[in-house]
Write an enzyme that holds these catalytic residues in place. Structure first.
Site, mmCIF file in Angstrom:
data_model
loop_
_atom_site.group_PDB
_atom_site.id
_atom_site.type_symbol
_atom_site.label_atom_id
_atom_site.label_comp_id
_atom_site.label_asym_id
_atom_site.label_seq_id
_atom_site.Cartn_x
_atom_site.Cartn_y
_atom_site.Cartn_z
ATOM 1 N N SER A 1 -104.560 43.072 -27.770
ATOM 2 C CA SER A 1 -103.174 43.075 -28.218
ATOM 3 C C SER A 1 -102.972 42.012 -29.291
ATOM 4 O O SER A 1 -103.146 40.816 -29.040
ATOM 5 C CB SER A 1 -102.236 42.807 -27.043
ATOM 6 O OG SER A 1 -100.942 42.579 -27.552
ATOM 7 N N HIS B 1 -103.980 47.175 -30.089
ATOM 8 C CA HIS B 1 -102.710 47.368 -29.387
ATOM 9 C C HIS B 1 -101.630 46.588 -30.149
ATOM 10 O O HIS B 1 -101.759 45.377 -30.357
ATOM 11 C CB HIS B 1 -102.845 46.875 -27.943
ATOM 12 C CG HIS B 1 -101.652 47.149 -27.094
ATOM 13 N ND1 HIS B 1 -101.425 48.377 -26.504
ATOM 14 C CD2 HIS B 1 -100.607 46.363 -26.734
ATOM 15 C CE1 HIS B 1 -100.295 48.332 -25.810
ATOM 16 N NE2 HIS B 1 -99.772 47.111 -25.944
ATOM 17 N N ASP C 1 -97.637 45.629 -30.349
ATOM 18 C CA ASP C 1 -96.418 45.560 -29.534
ATOM 19 C C ASP C 1 -95.179 45.437 -30.403
ATOM 20 O O ASP C 1 -94.954 44.407 -31.039
ATOM 21 C CB ASP C 1 -96.495 44.356 -28.592
ATOM 22 C CG ASP C 1 -97.517 44.571 -27.495
ATOM 23 O OD1 ASP C 1 -97.402 45.565 -26.767
ATOM 24 O OD2 ASP C 1 -98.452 43.748 -27.373
ATOM 25 N N MET D 1 -91.237 45.111 -30.467
ATOM 26 C CA MET D 1 -90.105 44.725 -29.599
ATOM 27 C C MET D 1 -88.849 44.553 -30.433
ATOM 28 O O MET D 1 -88.910 44.037 -31.553
ATOM 29 C CB MET D 1 -90.428 43.400 -28.898
ATOM 30 C CG MET D 1 -91.721 43.413 -28.105
ATOM 31 S SD MET D 1 -91.935 41.886 -27.190
ATOM 32 C CE MET D 1 -93.643 42.077 -26.634
ATOM 33 N N HIS E 1 -97.173 50.339 -29.017
ATOM 34 C CA HIS E 1 -96.372 50.259 -27.796
ATOM 35 C C HIS E 1 -94.937 49.905 -28.193
ATOM 36 O O HIS E 1 -94.660 48.770 -28.571
ATOM 37 C CB HIS E 1 -97.007 49.182 -26.896
ATOM 38 C CG HIS E 1 -96.291 48.948 -25.614
ATOM 39 N ND1 HIS E 1 -96.599 47.880 -24.780
ATOM 40 C CD2 HIS E 1 -95.291 49.628 -24.981
ATOM 41 C CE1 HIS E 1 -95.820 47.913 -23.715
ATOM 42 N NE2 HIS E 1 -95.010 48.958 -23.817
ATOM 43 N N MET F 1 -91.453 48.937 -27.436
ATOM 44 C CA MET F 1 -90.537 48.380 -26.438
ATOM 45 C C MET F 1 -89.173 48.273 -27.113
ATOM 46 O O MET F 1 -88.683 47.189 -27.421
ATOM 47 C CB MET F 1 -91.050 47.019 -25.968
ATOM 48 C CG MET F 1 -92.227 47.140 -25.012
ATOM 49 S SD MET F 1 -93.197 45.648 -24.903
ATOM 50 C CE MET F 1 -94.298 45.900 -26.276
ATOM 51 N N MET G 1 -97.327 49.094 -16.945
ATOM 52 C CA MET G 1 -97.049 47.687 -17.253
ATOM 53 C C MET G 1 -97.352 46.833 -16.025
ATOM 54 O O MET G 1 -96.786 47.051 -14.952
ATOM 55 C CB MET G 1 -95.578 47.496 -17.657
ATOM 56 C CG MET G 1 -95.202 48.078 -18.999
ATOM 57 S SD MET G 1 -96.236 47.539 -20.382
ATOM 58 C CE MET G 1 -96.018 45.761 -20.346
ATOM 59 N N GLY H 1 -92.277 42.132 -22.740
ATOM 60 C CA GLY H 1 -91.503 41.205 -23.573
ATOM 61 C C GLY H 1 -92.312 40.025 -24.078
ATOM 62 O O GLY H 1 -92.033 39.502 -25.152
ATOM 63 N N PHE H 2 -93.304 39.624 -23.311
ATOM 64 C CA PHE H 2 -94.054 38.429 -23.688
ATOM 65 C C PHE H 2 -95.522 38.563 -23.301
ATOM 66 O O PHE H 2 -95.844 39.237 -22.315
ATOM 67 C CB PHE H 2 -93.480 37.188 -22.986
ATOM 68 C CG PHE H 2 -92.014 36.997 -23.278
ATOM 69 C CD1 PHE H 2 -91.598 36.337 -24.433
ATOM 70 C CD2 PHE H 2 -91.056 37.517 -22.423
ATOM 71 C CE1 PHE H 2 -90.250 36.196 -24.721
ATOM 72 C CE2 PHE H 2 -89.696 37.380 -22.694
ATOM 73 C CZ PHE H 2 -89.291 36.715 -23.850
ATOM 74 N N GLY H 3 -96.368 37.894 -24.066
ATOM 75 C CA GLY H 3 -97.777 37.812 -23.704
ATOM 76 C C GLY H 3 -97.977 36.651 -22.736
ATOM 77 O O GLY H 3 -97.059 35.868 -22.472
ATOM 78 N N GLY H 4 -99.164 36.578 -22.169
ATOM 79 C CA GLY H 4 -99.547 35.429 -21.356
ATOM 80 C C GLY H 4 -98.876 35.335 -19.993
ATOM 81 O O GLY H 4 -98.827 34.262 -19.404
ATOM 82 N N ASP I 1 -101.446 47.207 -19.047
ATOM 83 C CA ASP I 1 -100.977 46.268 -20.066
ATOM 84 C C ASP I 1 -100.268 45.071 -19.444
ATOM 85 O O ASP I 1 -99.196 45.206 -18.859
ATOM 86 C CB ASP I 1 -100.018 47.018 -21.014
ATOM 87 C CG ASP I 1 -99.608 46.167 -22.194
ATOM 88 O OD1 ASP I 1 -100.155 45.067 -22.381
ATOM 89 O OD2 ASP I 1 -98.724 46.632 -22.954
ATOM 90 N N GLY J 1 -101.474 40.672 -18.535
ATOM 91 C CA GLY J 1 -102.212 39.810 -17.616
ATOM 92 C C GLY J 1 -103.610 40.302 -17.284
ATOM 93 O O GLY J 1 -104.160 39.960 -16.234
ATOM 94 N N GLY K 1 -104.436 40.640 -24.356
ATOM 95 C CA GLY K 1 -103.896 39.799 -25.424
ATOM 96 C C GLY K 1 -104.441 38.396 -25.338
ATOM 97 O O GLY K 1 -105.442 38.053 -25.971
ATOM 98 N N SER K 2 -103.794 37.566 -24.508
ATOM 99 C CA SER K 2 -104.193 36.154 -24.469
ATOM 100 C C SER K 2 -105.600 35.944 -23.930
ATOM 101 O O SER K 2 -106.273 34.991 -24.331
ATOM 102 C CB SER K 2 -103.178 35.329 -23.687
ATOM 103 O OG SER K 2 -102.667 36.061 -22.621
HETATM 104 C C1 DX5 Z 1 -96.160 42.613 -23.129
HETATM 105 C C2 DX5 Z 1 -96.983 43.416 -24.082
HETATM 106 C C3 DX5 Z 1 -98.434 43.239 -23.906
HETATM 107 C C4 DX5 Z 1 -98.918 41.837 -24.169
HETATM 108 C C5 DX5 Z 1 -100.057 41.577 -23.240
HETATM 109 O O1 DX5 Z 1 -94.847 43.008 -23.201
HETATM 110 O O2 DX5 Z 1 -96.723 44.795 -23.943
HETATM 111 O O3 DX5 Z 1 -99.186 44.159 -24.684
HETATM 112 O O4 DX5 Z 1 -99.352 41.636 -25.487
HETATM 113 O O5 DX5 Z 1 -100.410 40.254 -23.369
HETATM 114 P P1 DX5 Z 1 -101.325 39.525 -22.293
HETATM 115 O O6 DX5 Z 1 -102.629 40.231 -22.287
HETATM 116 O O7 DX5 Z 1 -101.410 38.126 -22.827
HETATM 117 O O8 DX5 Z 1 -100.618 39.602 -20.977
HETATM 118 ZN ZN ZN Z 2 -98.120 46.213 -24.941
#
Ligand code: DX5
Ligand code: ZN
Length: 223
Positions: A9, A34, A36, A38, A67, A69, A138, A143-146, A176, A178, A198-199
């Site tokens: 991501s 991927h 994202d 938003m 994706h 959102m 999901m 909404g957020f990574g990590g 998608d 964590g 992602g992270s």
């Molecule tokens: C969250 C995103 C994810 C996000 C995942 O809303 O849809 O795609 O980038 O990030 P990680 O892998 O860090 O949880």
């Molecule tokens: Zn995503």
């Protein structure tokens, strides 16, 4: 045995060096990008739209898994396709006419994905599952990574896999949020086909090696 796909991501990439980050994914064993999108309405965060997606498309040598959102995604499906999306995923919670939106995505030549928030039951897809190319489960609140992985995702994935098999649907299951080296194997075991990371990829000391390690896992059970 069918090999799973890995979709890093870009949300966790360094956008000041986006071309280098894209290059890293291009030369790695990863399968998709991927992306994202938003809107600050469906989720409490804003990322990017067509303009950045087009820039990514110019450099990426692998498919863009987009994706959305956003609220009212049906208004923008064709524009995201034009900007370079290969897979377009909309949220079931954002689509009052989900069946229509799925076909709208397919008609413009993209693969149709539907994402489910952690609280949304798999049963919402019962009447459309055979038309879907990908279900994005999901495993965090979008909404957020990590964020921390929500464990209920595992039984949910198993349940979805059963629905897909019994309805003869071609849908891939994407997980998608964590996702990392600590849970990839159990997710594949539960039936996941695509892992978004992602992270755990971009935050790693050696992202390419992490991609290789995430690709190396195998489900012990063949679906
Ligand atoms: C969250 C995103 C994810 C996000 C995942 O809303 O849809 O795609 O980038 O990030 P990680 O892998 O860090 O949880
Ligand atoms: Zn995503």
């Amino acid at each position: 045995m069918k090999k799973h796909l890995l979709a890093p991501s870009l949300l966790a990439a360094n956008f000041a060096r986006l071309a280098d980050e894209i290059d890293l994914v291009n030369r790695s064993e990863a399968d998709w990008f991927h992306c994202d999108v938003m809107d600050g309405r469906f989720v409490p965060n804003i990322t990017f739209g067509f303009f950045i997606l087009e820039a990514i498309k110019r450099l990426a040598t692998k498919p863009l898994d987009v994706h959305l959102m956003i609220v009212e995604p049906e208004k923008y499906v064709e524009d995201f396709r034009k900007a370079g999306a290969d897979v377009i995923t909309v949220h079931a919670e954002a689509c009052p006419h989900l069946h229509r939106t799925i076909h709208q995505i397919k008609e413009c030549g993209a693969q149709a994905g539907v994402a489910l928030n952690p609280h949304t039951p798999v049963s919402i897809l019962e009447n459309v599952i055979e038309h879907i190319d990908l279900v994005c489960v999901m495993s965090v609140n979008p909404g957020f990574g990590g964020q921390k992985f929500i464990y209920n995702t595992l039984p949910k994935t198993r349940q979805l896999k059963e629905m897909i098999i019994s309805s003869n649907s071609p849908a891939l299951i994407e997980i998608d949020g964590g996702v990392g080296l600590h849970n990839a194997e159990s997710l594949l075991q539960a039936g996941a086909d695509v892992l978004v990371a992602g992270s755990s990829v971009f935050g790693a000391k050696d992202p390419e090696a992490t991609i290789r390690d995430l690709k190396a896992f195998e489900a012990k059970f063949d679906y």
